[in-house]
Design a protein around this motif. Structure first.
Motif, PDB file in Angstrom:
ATOM      1  N   ILE A 112       0.004  -8.168   3.539  1.00 30.87           N
ATOM      2  CA  ILE A 112       0.700  -6.900   3.335  1.00 30.87           C
ATOM      3  C   ILE A 112       2.175  -7.094   3.684  1.00 30.87           C
ATOM      4  O   ILE A 112       2.509  -7.616   4.747  1.00 30.87           O
ATOM      5  N   ALA A 113       3.045  -6.674   2.782  1.00 32.17           N
ATOM      6  CA  ALA A 113       4.481  -6.713   3.034  1.00 32.17           C
ATOM      7  C   ALA A 113       5.000  -5.330   3.384  1.00 32.17           C
ATOM      8  O   ALA A 113       5.947  -5.201   4.154  1.00 32.17           O
ATOM      9  N   ALA A 114       4.369  -4.285   2.810  1.00 32.11           N
ATOM     10  CA  ALA A 114       4.872  -2.932   3.039  1.00 32.11           C
ATOM     11  C   ALA A 114       3.757  -1.899   2.896  1.00 32.11           C
ATOM     12  O   ALA A 114       2.881  -2.040   2.058  1.00 32.11           O
ATOM     13  N   VAL A 115       3.847  -0.900   3.743  1.00 37.25           N
ATOM     14  CA  VAL A 115       3.052   0.313   3.612  1.00 37.25           C
ATOM     15  C   VAL A 115       4.070   1.429   3.431  1.00 37.25           C
ATOM     16  O   VAL A 115       4.870   1.686   4.323  1.00 37.25           O
ATOM     17  N   ILE A 116       4.052   2.048   2.269  1.00 36.94           N
ATOM     18  CA  ILE A 116       5.010   3.101   1.954  1.00 36.94           C
ATOM     19  C   ILE A 116       4.319   4.444   2.146  1.00 36.94           C
ATOM     20  O   ILE A 116       3.271   4.692   1.556  1.00 36.94           O
ATOM     21  N   VAL A 117       4.910   5.288   2.962  1.00 37.65           N
ATOM     22  CA  VAL A 117       4.370   6.625   3.212  1.00 37.65           C
ATOM     23  C   VAL A 117       5.326   7.628   2.573  1.00 37.65           C
ATOM     24  O   VAL A 117       6.496   7.695   2.927  1.00 37.65           O
TER      25      VAL A 117
ATOM     26  N   LEU B 121       0.858  -1.183   0.000  1.00 37.09           N
ATOM     27  CA  LEU B 121       0.000   0.000   0.000  1.00 37.09           C
ATOM     28  C   LEU B 121       0.891   1.229   0.000  1.00 37.09           C
ATOM     29  O   LEU B 121       1.761   1.374   0.851  1.00 37.09           O
ATOM     30  N   TYR B 122       0.670   2.106  -0.970  1.00 33.92           N
ATOM     31  CA  TYR B 122       1.434   3.341  -1.102  1.00 33.92           C
ATOM     32  C   TYR B 122       0.537   4.483  -0.639  1.00 33.92           C
ATOM     33  O   TYR B 122      -0.544   4.691  -1.193  1.00 33.92           O
ATOM     34  N   VAL B 123       0.959   5.202   0.397  1.00 31.61           N
ATOM     35  CA  VAL B 123       0.201   6.333   0.936  1.00 31.61           C
ATOM     36  C   VAL B 123       0.882   7.606   0.457  1.00 31.61           C
ATOM     37  O   VAL B 123       1.993   7.919   0.881  1.00 31.61           O
ATOM     38  N   ALA B 124       0.205   8.320  -0.450  1.00 33.17           N
ATOM     39  CA  ALA B 124       0.791   9.503  -1.076  1.00 33.17           C
ATOM     40  C   ALA B 124       0.439  10.751  -0.284  1.00 33.17           C
ATOM     41  O   ALA B 124      -0.726  11.128  -0.205  1.00 33.17           O
TER      42      ALA B 124
ATOM     43  N   PRO C  93      -0.331  -6.764  -6.751  1.00 30.79           N
ATOM     44  CA  PRO C  93      -0.981  -6.392  -5.492  1.00 30.79           C
ATOM     45  C   PRO C  93      -0.435  -5.089  -4.901  1.00 30.79           C
ATOM     46  O   PRO C  93       0.189  -5.065  -3.839  1.00 30.79           O
ATOM     47  N   VAL C  94      -0.668  -4.006  -5.631  1.00 32.17           N
ATOM     48  CA  VAL C  94      -0.249  -2.668  -5.204  1.00 32.17           C
ATOM     49  C   VAL C  94      -1.466  -1.758  -5.271  1.00 32.17           C
ATOM     50  O   VAL C  94      -2.234  -1.820  -6.226  1.00 32.17           O
ATOM     51  N   ALA C  95      -1.630  -0.924  -4.259  1.00 33.93           N
ATOM     52  CA  ALA C  95      -2.701   0.074  -4.266  1.00 33.93           C
ATOM     53  C   ALA C  95      -2.138   1.387  -3.738  1.00 33.93           C
ATOM     54  O   ALA C  95      -1.113   1.399  -3.049  1.00 33.93           O
ATOM     55  N   ILE C  96      -2.810   2.465  -4.078  1.00 33.45           N
ATOM     56  CA  ILE C  96      -2.378   3.782  -3.628  1.00 33.45           C
ATOM     57  C   ILE C  96      -3.566   4.494  -2.998  1.00 33.45           C
ATOM     58  O   ILE C  96      -4.706   4.321  -3.426  1.00 33.45           O
ATOM     59  N   MET C  97      -3.283   5.242  -1.953  1.00 32.83           N
ATOM     60  CA  MET C  97      -4.308   6.084  -1.331  1.00 32.83           C
ATOM     61  C   MET C  97      -3.670   7.411  -0.964  1.00 32.83           C
ATOM     62  O   MET C  97      -2.453   7.491  -0.766  1.00 32.83           O
ATOM     63  N   GLU C  98      -4.492   8.434  -0.905  1.00 32.41           N
ATOM     64  CA  GLU C  98      -3.996   9.746  -0.512  1.00 32.41           C
ATOM     65  C   GLU C  98      -3.922   9.818   1.000  1.00 32.41           C
ATOM     66  O   GLU C  98      -4.816   9.329   1.700  1.00 32.41           O
TER      67      GLU C  98
END
Length: 171
Positions: A136-141, A72-75, A101-106
């Motif tokens: 989930i392996a990673a949450v990128i902020v 999950l990528y948190v932009a 399996p990648v998603a992005i959220m603001e």
């Protein structure tokens, strides 16, 4: 307040539950809160995106095998640019974005220093993992500075709240 757990319950979990993920990229990226830092414009976002896509695709990273999982990528800024870069990274690595399996959220406006935001991020991560049937392996902020909402990244209290939420999210 958190309910207590007996030592017998802890032992049962250690013996019978699925092991906790401890390493994502050997010698590079442990599970849990990690930071990429440096001056503006040096490529931190590019490294984060490339790493996230490689983790989701189960590819090697600098010759090291990756522990595959959803990402999950948190932009915190430039979400539209991050979307384009995620697709470009997937294509460059020979991966099909429709199955990755990648998603992005603001990042929410109140920043990742609030408990309600942590709950929202964890909920999004859980939904992503369920959608792809892959933990989930990673949450990128990205970026940390933009993820403080109205609080200042230079204040010790806000930084402590952020790291506490990052640790709780990782667990």
């Amino acid at each position: 307040m958190t309910a207590f757990v007996t030592i017998a319950e802890i032992e049962r979990a250690l013996l019978h539950d699925k092991p906790r993920r401890r390493i994502i990229i050997p010698d590079v990226l442990p599970a849990g809160p990690c930071l990429i830092y440096g001056p503006s414009g040096v490529g931190k976002t590019g490294i984060a995106i490339r790493t996230g896509v490689a983790v989701a695709g189960g590819l090697q990273w600098a010759g090291r095998m990756i522990s595959r999982g959803s990402v999950l990528y948190v932009a915190g800024e430039d979400i539209e640019g991050a979307k384009v870069r995620l697709v470009a990274a997937a294509r460059e690595l020979g991966l099909d974005p429709s199955t990755l399996p990648v998603a992005i959220m603001e990042a929410p406006a109140d920043g990742l220093v609030s408990n309600s935001t942590r709950i929202a991020v964890v909920g999004a991560a859980q939904a992503l993992a369920k959608n792809f049937n892959l933990p989930i392996a990673a949450v990128i902020v990205d970026t940390l500075a933009a993820s403080f909402g109205p609080k200042s990244q230079d204040e010790a209290t806000a930084a402590s709240e952020y790291m506490s939420n990052a640790d709780r999210t990782a667990r």
